[in-house]
Design a protein around this motif. Structure first.
Motif, PDB file in Angstrom:
ATOM      1  N   GLY A 124       1.155  -1.432  -0.001  1.00 50.55           N
ATOM      2  CA  GLY A 124       0.505   0.006  -0.039  1.00 50.55           C
ATOM      3  C   GLY A 124       0.859   1.293   0.437  1.00 50.55           C
ATOM      4  N   ARG A 125      -0.103   2.664  -0.453  1.00 51.85           N
ATOM      5  CA  ARG A 125       0.880   3.473  -0.851  1.00 51.85           C
ATOM      6  C   ARG A 125      -0.332   4.586  -0.325  1.00 51.85           C
ATOM      7  NH1 ARG A 125       0.569   7.619  -4.730  1.00 51.85           N
ATOM      8  NH2 ARG A 125       2.754   9.411  -4.140  1.00 51.85           N
ATOM      9  N   ILE A 126       0.386   5.463   1.148  1.00 55.88           N
ATOM     10  CA  ILE A 126      -0.644   6.225   1.259  1.00 55.88           C
ATOM     11  C   ILE A 126       0.370   7.942   1.907  1.00 55.88           C
ATOM     12  CG2 ILE A 126      -0.061   5.344   3.721  1.00 55.88           C
ATOM     13  CD1 ILE A 126      -2.633   7.167   5.001  1.00 55.88           C
ATOM     14  N   THR A 127      -0.390   8.953   1.267  1.00 53.85           N
ATOM     15  CA  THR A 127      -0.126  10.269   0.993  1.00 53.85           C
ATOM     16  C   THR A 127       0.252  10.452   2.373  1.00 53.85           C
ATOM     17  OG1 THR A 127      -2.108  11.336  -0.065  1.00 53.85           O
ATOM     18  CG2 THR A 127      -0.949  10.326  -1.860  1.00 53.85           C
ATOM     19  N   PRO A 128       0.885  12.223   2.447  1.00 53.24           N
ATOM     20  CA  PRO A 128       0.382  13.025   3.771  1.00 53.24           C
ATOM     21  C   PRO A 128      -1.087  13.590   3.922  1.00 53.24           C
ATOM     22  CG  PRO A 128       2.901  13.201   3.144  1.00 53.24           C
ATOM     23  CD  PRO A 128       2.224  12.995   1.743  1.00 53.24           C
ATOM     24  N   ASP A 129      -1.899  13.454   3.080  1.00 53.26           N
ATOM     25  CA  ASP A 129      -3.174  13.581   3.087  1.00 53.26           C
ATOM     26  C   ASP A 129      -4.313  12.690   2.837  1.00 53.26           C
ATOM     27  OD1 ASP A 129      -3.446  13.030   0.842  1.00 53.26           O
ATOM     28  OD2 ASP A 129      -3.789  15.026  -0.263  1.00 53.26           O
ATOM     29  N   GLY A 130      -3.660  11.547   3.023  1.00 55.39           N
ATOM     30  CA  GLY A 130      -4.394  10.156   3.103  1.00 55.39           C
ATOM     31  C   GLY A 130      -4.931   9.753   2.382  1.00 55.39           C
ATOM     32  N   GLN A 131      -4.124   9.783   0.878  1.00 56.60           N
ATOM     33  CA  GLN A 131      -5.260   9.358   0.238  1.00 56.60           C
ATOM     34  C   GLN A 131      -4.240   7.782  -0.148  1.00 56.60           C
ATOM     35  OE1 GLN A 131      -7.785   9.882  -2.088  1.00 56.60           O
ATOM     36  NE2 GLN A 131      -7.642  11.698  -0.040  1.00 56.60           N
ATOM     37  N   VAL A 132      -5.364   6.843  -0.161  1.00 57.40           N
ATOM     38  CA  VAL A 132      -4.504   5.242  -0.775  1.00 57.40           C
ATOM     39  C   VAL A 132      -4.510   4.792  -1.682  1.00 57.40           C
ATOM     40  CG1 VAL A 132      -4.595   3.346   0.325  1.00 57.40           C
ATOM     41  CG2 VAL A 132      -4.809   4.964   2.428  1.00 57.40           C
ATOM     42  N   THR A 133      -3.192   4.352  -2.480  1.00 57.29           N
ATOM     43  CA  THR A 133      -4.055   2.818  -2.993  1.00 57.29           C
ATOM     44  C   THR A 133      -2.928   2.082  -2.982  1.00 57.29           C
ATOM     45  OG1 THR A 133      -2.739   4.924  -5.017  1.00 57.29           O
ATOM     46  CG2 THR A 133      -2.461   2.875  -6.078  1.00 57.29           C
ATOM     47  N   GLU A 134      -3.211   0.759  -3.257  1.00 61.76           N
ATOM     48  CA  GLU A 134      -3.049  -0.988  -3.376  1.00 61.76           C
ATOM     49  C   GLU A 134      -2.073  -1.029  -4.232  1.00 61.76           C
ATOM     50  OE1 GLU A 134      -5.814  -1.617   0.483  1.00 61.76           O
ATOM     51  OE2 GLU A 134      -6.855  -1.433  -0.951  1.00 61.76           O
ATOM     52  N   TYR A 135      -1.827  -1.553  -4.451  1.00 61.54           N
ATOM     53  CA  TYR A 135      -0.679  -3.077  -5.574  1.00 61.54           C
ATOM     54  C   TYR A 135      -0.792  -4.279  -4.838  1.00 61.54           C
ATOM     55  CZ  TYR A 135       0.902   1.663  -6.672  1.00 61.54           C
ATOM     56  OH  TYR A 135       0.707   3.651  -6.889  1.00 61.54           O
ATOM     57  N   ASP A 136      -1.314  -4.576  -6.344  1.00 60.49           N
ATOM     58  CA  ASP A 136      -1.538  -6.244  -5.826  1.00 60.49           C
ATOM     59  C   ASP A 136      -0.147  -6.963  -6.114  1.00 60.49           C
ATOM     60  OD1 ASP A 136      -4.199  -7.085  -5.099  1.00 60.49           O
ATOM     61  OD2 ASP A 136      -4.707  -6.860  -7.278  1.00 60.49           O
ATOM     62  N   LEU A 137       0.354  -8.040  -5.459  1.00 61.90           N
ATOM     63  CA  LEU A 137       1.690  -8.999  -5.370  1.00 61.90           C
ATOM     64  C   LEU A 137       1.157 -10.000  -6.168  1.00 61.90           C
ATOM     65  CD1 LEU A 137       3.367  -9.125  -1.938  1.00 61.90           C
ATOM     66  CD2 LEU A 137       3.875  -7.429  -3.610  1.00 61.90           C
ATOM     67  N   PRO A 138       1.988 -10.321  -6.742  1.00 58.91           N
ATOM     68  CA  PRO A 138       1.890 -11.504  -8.117  1.00 58.91           C
ATOM     69  C   PRO A 138       2.113 -12.884  -7.303  1.00 58.91           C
ATOM     70  CG  PRO A 138       4.456 -10.886  -8.186  1.00 58.91           C
ATOM     71  CD  PRO A 138       3.698 -10.079  -7.923  1.00 58.91           C
ATOM     72  N   VAL A 139       1.816 -13.525  -5.802  1.00 58.94           N
ATOM     73  CA  VAL A 139       1.936 -14.519  -5.256  1.00 58.94           C
ATOM     74  C   VAL A 139       0.932 -14.000  -4.047  1.00 58.94           C
ATOM     75  CG1 VAL A 139       4.426 -14.804  -5.746  1.00 58.94           C
ATOM     76  CG2 VAL A 139       3.295 -13.505  -3.372  1.00 58.94           C
ATOM     77  N   ARG A 140       0.722 -15.335  -3.977  1.00 53.03           N
ATOM     78  CA  ARG A 140      -0.556 -15.409  -2.670  1.00 53.03           C
ATOM     79  C   ARG A 140      -0.098 -16.158  -1.139  1.00 53.03           C
ATOM     80  NH1 ARG A 140      -2.257 -12.696  -5.461  1.00 53.03           N
ATOM     81  NH2 ARG A 140      -2.418 -11.422  -3.477  1.00 53.03           N
ATOM     82  N   GLY A 141      -0.844 -15.678  -0.648  1.00 59.84           N
ATOM     83  CA  GLY A 141      -0.461 -16.263   1.466  1.00 59.84           C
ATOM     84  C   GLY A 141       1.421 -16.602   1.128  1.00 59.84           C
ATOM     85  N   ALA A 142       1.738 -14.275   0.453  1.00 54.89           N
ATOM     86  CA  ALA A 142       3.258 -14.859   0.706  1.00 54.89           C
ATOM     87  C   ALA A 142       3.744 -13.933   2.161  1.00 54.89           C
ATOM     88  CB  ALA A 142       3.699 -13.827  -0.154  1.00 54.89           C
ATOM     89  N   PHE A 143       2.559 -13.729   2.322  1.00 53.42           N
ATOM     90  CA  PHE A 143       2.805 -12.463   3.529  1.00 53.42           C
ATOM     91  C   PHE A 143       3.903 -11.290   3.998  1.00 53.42           C
ATOM     92  CE2 PHE A 143       3.226 -12.358   8.328  1.00 53.42           C
ATOM     93  CZ  PHE A 143       1.676 -12.435   8.766  1.00 53.42           C
ATOM     94  N   PRO A 144       3.580 -10.140   2.944  1.00 49.84           N
ATOM     95  CA  PRO A 144       4.438  -9.352   2.826  1.00 49.84           C
ATOM     96  C   PRO A 144       4.852  -8.681   4.411  1.00 49.84           C
ATOM     97  CG  PRO A 144       2.369  -8.722   1.730  1.00 49.84           C
ATOM     98  CD  PRO A 144       2.061 -10.426   2.516  1.00 49.84           C
ATOM     99  N   SER A 145       5.709  -8.836   5.108  1.00 51.13           N
ATOM    100  CA  SER A 145       6.099  -8.432   6.260  1.00 51.13           C
ATOM    101  C   SER A 145       6.510  -6.807   6.506  1.00 51.13           C
ATOM    102  CB  SER A 145       6.707  -9.425   6.836  1.00 51.13           C
ATOM    103  OG  SER A 145       6.312 -10.178   7.318  1.00 51.13           O
ATOM    104  N   ALA A 146       7.985  -6.982   6.548  1.00 45.30           N
ATOM    105  CA  ALA A 146       9.105  -6.000   6.923  1.00 45.30           C
ATOM    106  C   ALA A 146       9.077  -4.809   4.848  1.00 45.30           C
ATOM    107  CB  ALA A 146      10.118  -5.140   7.270  1.00 45.30           C
ATOM    108  N   ILE A 147       9.621  -3.325   5.311  1.00 43.96           N
ATOM    109  CA  ILE A 147       9.997  -2.716   3.611  1.00 43.96           C
ATOM    110  C   ILE A 147      10.043  -1.610   4.540  1.00 43.96           C
ATOM    111  CG2 ILE A 147       7.758  -0.856   4.290  1.00 43.96           C
ATOM    112  CD1 ILE A 147       7.155  -1.422   1.347  1.00 43.96           C
ATOM    113  N   THR A 148      11.344  -1.707   3.316  1.00 45.84           N
ATOM    114  CA  THR A 148      11.961  -0.491   2.893  1.00 45.84           C
ATOM    115  C   THR A 148      12.510   0.719   1.952  1.00 45.84           C
ATOM    116  OG1 THR A 148      13.988   0.352   4.780  1.00 45.84           O
ATOM    117  CG2 THR A 148      14.257  -1.571   2.892  1.00 45.84           C
ATOM    118  N   ALA A 149      13.210   1.526   1.851  1.00 53.12           N
ATOM    119  CA  ALA A 149      13.155   2.081   0.764  1.00 53.12           C
ATOM    120  C   ALA A 149      14.456   1.795   0.605  1.00 53.12           C
ATOM    121  CB  ALA A 149      13.138   3.877   1.549  1.00 53.12           C
ATOM    122  N   GLY A 150      14.727   1.571  -0.515  1.00 53.64           N
ATOM    123  CA  GLY A 150      16.184   1.439  -1.360  1.00 53.64           C
ATOM    124  C   GLY A 150      16.687   2.208  -1.946  1.00 53.64           C
TER     125      GLY A 150
END
Length: 307
Positions: A124-150
């Motif tokens: 998911g992506r949320i702007t500072p004013d609260g607008q949300v966009t979601e992106y589907d992953l190409p795998v199911r049941g993957a349990f995406p966990s931590a995230i960081t900027a590269g």
């Protein structure tokens, strides 16, 4: 890199509240989540402690600093993204996907906050004013966990149940990098000063490194049952990580792969999140109710202090 440390434990709450992750705020204080009691805590370097209550059952998990000068966090059980200013004003944003289970969150290079949805296989992506966009992953049941900027301008995240590391561009394009070790179950991930990403394999007892080209190196821990959970890097590039199952803080020197481990003073303190503090020490959240300050010492083991 000195191998000895001084450890101080700062009691901030009790076991029932469960400090889970911690981050350095823009105000020079430590901000942390209390996953069991639904609170955000703040601890200054001189010991002043403040708490900001949320819904008791919302399950705040990961917290990070935003470019807007506020702290942003995930509410895993309430399926919301939260924001708290340094003055303590809280805002909460419901997510479009029901029961999506947000977990990790990080500041993105595009000015928005990016987060994982563990139960929906989405980023998911949320702007500072609260607008949300979601992106589907190409795998199911993957349990995406931590995230960081590269360092390559993309977001990198762990896929705990898929034994993989994922990458998403700010336009939503996704690439998946499988890990060499079956049952690795990666959780925490952070960007290193070497332009690579570092992550922990809680299932395999290893620290991993992946370049932005997808090349993976794994470093087995001396205790493969230590359950490494989260990690961060310091100004010298040393990787510091929590060993949730072994009650230790570990460090890894990237230049030679040397791993050093440090016992925490309180037994079974359940270390989870870890961050580099404004004082250049490492700070870890202990689910039993404290924040631990870990300071490398030039000589000797240093002091072990409980406060």
């Amino acid at each position: 890199m000195p191998t000895d440390v001084s450890i101080e434990e700062h009691k901030v709450t009790d076991r029932e509240s469960g400090p889970y992750t911690v981050t350095a705020g823009p105000d020079g204080a430590l901000w942390y989540t209390q996953v069991h009691s639904g609170r955000i805590g703040r601890l200054t370097l001189d010991g002043e402690h403040t708490e900001y209550p949320l819904a008791a059952d919302c399950g705040p998990m990961v917290i990070t600093s935003g470019l807007d000068g506020a702290l942003w966090f995930t509410e895993n059980r309430a399926h919301r993204i939260g924001r708290v200013t340094t003055a303590g004003v809280v805002a909460e944003y419901a997510l479009p996907t029901p029961a999506c289970g947000p977990f990790g969150i990080t500041q993105g290079p595009d000015g928005a906050l990016w987060f994982t949805e563990t139960a929906a296989d989405r980023i998911g992506r949320i702007t500072p004013d609260g607008q949300v966009t979601e992106y589907d992953l190409p795998v199911r049941g993957a349990f995406p966990s931590a995230i960081t900027a590269g360092g390559d301008g993309a977001l990198w995240f762990t896929l705990n149940q898929a034994d993989a590391i994922g990458r998403i561009d700010t336009d939503g394009a996704v690439r998946i990098h499988p890990l060499p070790t079956e049952g690795a179950a990666p959780v925490g991930i952070t960007s290193g000063p070497d332009d690579a990403l570092w992550f922990v394999e809680i299932g395999a007892g290893q620290i991993g490194r992946i370049t932005t080209h997808g090349d993976v190196t794994e470093f087995p821990l001396p205790d493969r049952a230590a359950r490494p959970h989260a990690l961060t890097t310091d100004a010298e590039g040393t990787v510091w990580f929590t060993e949730w199952g072994a009650n230790r803080i570990g460090s890894l020197t990237p230049t030679n792969g040397t791993i050093t481990e440090h016992d925490l003073p309180t037994p079974a303190s359940e270390p989870h999140g870890i961050t580099l503090g404004p004082d250049r020490s490492l700070w870890a959240a202990l689910e039993t109710g404290a924040l631990a300050r870990i300071t490398p010492s030039p000589t000797g083991y240093g002091d072990v202090v409980r406060k």
